[in-house]
Design a protein around this motif. Sequence first.
Motif, PDB file in Angstrom:
ATOM      1  N   LEU A 135      46.335  41.759  38.791  1.00  0.00           N
ATOM      2  CA  LEU A 135      46.350  41.513  37.351  1.00  0.00           C
ATOM      3  C   LEU A 135      46.202  40.014  37.062  1.00  0.00           C
ATOM      4  O   LEU A 135      45.474  39.616  36.138  1.00  0.00           O
ATOM      5  CB  LEU A 135      47.646  42.040  36.744  1.00  0.00           C
ATOM      6  N   THR A 136      46.871  39.197  37.863  1.00  0.00           N
ATOM      7  CA  THR A 136      46.735  37.747  37.694  1.00  0.00           C
ATOM      8  C   THR A 136      45.304  37.303  37.946  1.00  0.00           C
ATOM      9  O   THR A 136      44.749  36.476  37.197  1.00  0.00           O
ATOM     10  CB  THR A 136      47.689  37.020  38.657  1.00  0.00           C
ATOM     11  N   LEU A 137      44.689  37.858  38.978  1.00  0.00           N
ATOM     12  CA  LEU A 137      43.299  37.517  39.277  1.00  0.00           C
ATOM     13  C   LEU A 137      42.374  37.984  38.157  1.00  0.00           C
ATOM     14  O   LEU A 137      41.404  37.289  37.805  1.00  0.00           O
ATOM     15  CB  LEU A 137      42.888  38.153  40.604  1.00  0.00           C
ATOM     16  N   ALA A 138      42.663  39.155  37.586  1.00  0.00           N
ATOM     17  CA  ALA A 138      41.839  39.659  36.476  1.00  0.00           C
ATOM     18  C   ALA A 138      41.898  38.706  35.288  1.00  0.00           C
ATOM     19  O   ALA A 138      40.871  38.401  34.664  1.00  0.00           O
ATOM     20  CB  ALA A 138      42.314  41.054  36.073  1.00  0.00           C
ATOM     21  N   TYR A 139      43.082  38.207  34.951  1.00  0.00           N
ATOM     22  CA  TYR A 139      43.204  37.257  33.851  1.00  0.00           C
ATOM     23  C   TYR A 139      42.540  35.926  34.205  1.00  0.00           C
ATOM     24  O   TYR A 139      41.907  35.285  33.339  1.00  0.00           O
ATOM     25  CB  TYR A 139      44.676  37.038  33.507  1.00  0.00           C
ATOM     26  N   LEU A 143      39.571  34.187  31.998  1.00  0.00           N
ATOM     27  CA  LEU A 143      39.742  32.893  31.341  1.00  0.00           C
ATOM     28  C   LEU A 143      38.701  31.875  31.792  1.00  0.00           C
ATOM     29  O   LEU A 143      38.326  30.981  31.009  1.00  0.00           O
ATOM     30  CB  LEU A 143      41.149  32.352  31.616  1.00  0.00           C
ATOM     31  N   ILE A 144      38.226  32.005  33.026  1.00  0.00           N
ATOM     32  CA  ILE A 144      37.238  31.030  33.501  1.00  0.00           C
ATOM     33  C   ILE A 144      35.818  31.470  33.208  1.00  0.00           C
ATOM     34  O   ILE A 144      34.878  30.695  33.406  1.00  0.00           O
ATOM     35  CB  ILE A 144      37.391  30.780  35.016  1.00  0.00           C
ATOM     36  N   SER A 174      40.961  43.647  26.612  1.00  0.00           N
ATOM     37  CA  SER A 174      39.793  44.424  27.033  1.00  0.00           C
ATOM     38  C   SER A 174      39.229  43.963  28.369  1.00  0.00           C
ATOM     39  O   SER A 174      39.105  44.751  29.317  1.00  0.00           O
ATOM     40  CB  SER A 174      38.707  44.361  25.955  1.00  0.00           C
ATOM     41  N   GLN A 175      38.873  42.677  28.460  1.00  0.00           N
ATOM     42  CA  GLN A 175      38.265  42.183  29.690  1.00  0.00           C
ATOM     43  C   GLN A 175      39.225  42.190  30.878  1.00  0.00           C
ATOM     44  O   GLN A 175      38.849  42.622  31.974  1.00  0.00           O
ATOM     45  CB  GLN A 175      37.692  40.779  29.456  1.00  0.00           C
ATOM     46  N   PRO A 176      40.480  41.714  30.719  1.00  0.00           N
ATOM     47  CA  PRO A 176      41.398  41.814  31.864  1.00  0.00           C
ATOM     48  C   PRO A 176      41.646  43.243  32.309  1.00  0.00           C
ATOM     49  O   PRO A 176      41.796  43.503  33.511  1.00  0.00           O
ATOM     50  CB  PRO A 176      42.686  41.166  31.331  1.00  0.00           C
ATOM     51  N   LEU A 177      41.680  44.188  31.369  1.00  0.00           N
ATOM     52  CA  LEU A 177      41.906  45.580  31.740  1.00  0.00           C
ATOM     53  C   LEU A 177      40.766  46.106  32.593  1.00  0.00           C
ATOM     54  O   LEU A 177      40.998  46.739  33.639  1.00  0.00           O
ATOM     55  CB  LEU A 177      42.058  46.435  30.484  1.00  0.00           C
ATOM     56  N   PHE A 178      39.529  45.837  32.183  1.00  0.00           N
ATOM     57  CA  PHE A 178      38.392  46.299  32.981  1.00  0.00           C
ATOM     58  C   PHE A 178      38.385  45.645  34.359  1.00  0.00           C
ATOM     59  O   PHE A 178      38.191  46.314  35.379  1.00  0.00           O
ATOM     60  CB  PHE A 178      37.085  45.997  32.251  1.00  0.00           C
ATOM     61  N   ARG A 179      38.604  44.350  34.406  1.00  0.00           N
ATOM     62  CA  ARG A 179      38.568  43.652  35.694  1.00  0.00           C
ATOM     63  C   ARG A 179      39.713  44.105  36.598  1.00  0.00           C
ATOM     64  O   ARG A 179      39.535  44.208  37.811  1.00  0.00           O
ATOM     65  CB  ARG A 179      38.613  42.141  35.460  1.00  0.00           C
ATOM     66  N   PHE A 180      40.857  44.365  36.005  1.00  0.00           N
ATOM     67  CA  PHE A 180      41.988  44.825  36.814  1.00  0.00           C
ATOM     68  C   PHE A 180      41.683  46.182  37.444  1.00  0.00           C
ATOM     69  O   PHE A 180      41.951  46.396  38.640  1.00  0.00           O
ATOM     70  CB  PHE A 180      43.247  44.928  35.953  1.00  0.00           C
ATOM     71  N   LEU A 181      41.123  47.120  36.672  1.00  0.00           N
ATOM     72  CA  LEU A 181      40.807  48.440  37.222  1.00  0.00           C
ATOM     73  C   LEU A 181      39.730  48.342  38.296  1.00  0.00           C
ATOM     74  O   LEU A 181      39.788  49.064  39.302  1.00  0.00           O
ATOM     75  CB  LEU A 181      40.359  49.366  36.097  1.00  0.00           C
TER      76      LEU A 181
END
Length: 383
Positions: A135-139, A143-144, A174-181
Amino acid sequence: MDLHATLADFSLVKGGLLFEAEQRLRRAPRHRYDPVLRALVVAVLAWLPLLLFSLVGGRHAVASLFDELQVHAQLLIALPVLIGAEPYIDGRLRFAARHFLHSNLVRADGLETFEADAHRAMRWRDSYVVEVLLLTLAYALTLIAPADAATRSWTLGPDGNGYSMAGWWNLLVSQPLFRFLALRWLWRGVVWSAFLLRVSRLPLTLVPTHPDMMAGLGFLPVAQASFSPVVFSLAVVVAAYTSRVEPQGLSANPVAYVIPLAVIAAGAVAMVFAPMGFFVPQLVRAKRRCSAGFSPLAARHSRQFEQKWFEGGPEKDLLGAPEMSSLADIGTAYTLARRMRLFPWDLLALQAVIGSALAPLLILLVMDRQFLAVLKFIHDGLR
């Protein structure tokens, strides 16, 4: 060993911090359409607020949002597929794990270790630390990631500075959720690959004369192909991003669309089927043992057959002679042993992964209104 007692709860999906949170929030009992409902709920949670907040920003913000094909592809196609495919992929991997025992591929002295390896995989699946890191990596990736204000004005406030409500929702939800999954599926693939690596080091009873020509491991490439929905999800996002970079359309510059998806297809094939290489050393040893023992056996059988039928005196009744069936059987077994693959792979499984990576091209052709033109071109070329 009792198969059901050993791997009854084996799963790479039913565990982890997010899964347990969903279990606690769920009031009603689970039912057969639960994955579809979960996919729809998450997609609505990720996409609908973007539309509602953009409506507050006015017509220009709404028009800018609907021009953002990548966001819609992520949240309305890829995101639901990543969630909806969980039962299918989990079921295929559970079947593969159980098949090692059901087919007696693991020797008796390796059963205890096999069971320990399965439980270790589920412990990694349940790791809270890993999910927090994902989750941290997704955020961090969100952000970058650069945002082009010229084409993403729906993310900006009325004065053009700072984020709008839609922009903040996209950035924080939205974006962190997709990247996390997506990252979680990557982690599940790593856990499954590590499990296969440990299994490949166990004493296995491989059978070189198995009809699948993979010494009994033919179920593994099929199980690996179950990751095709994940490949499709990532390919959809790449295709949508390409359409943003190449707004002139697929028909104007087809190479710009085909090359990224071809790279995705090649990378997906390499990643999905790479764990099959773990079993190559045991397959090589099994084929060597079979060749060393089978060739003299086939020679003795053929010599005895010739002595009985060619040098045995008066003509014998050919109909129903067991020697004929025996000769055919040993010939078939010898052919299977010689054709045994040292790397487990399956053509249909390979086609499934490649097809999933290239499937977004069909969507782009339909959107570009060139699908019928391409079909006509293929038809004319075949005439």
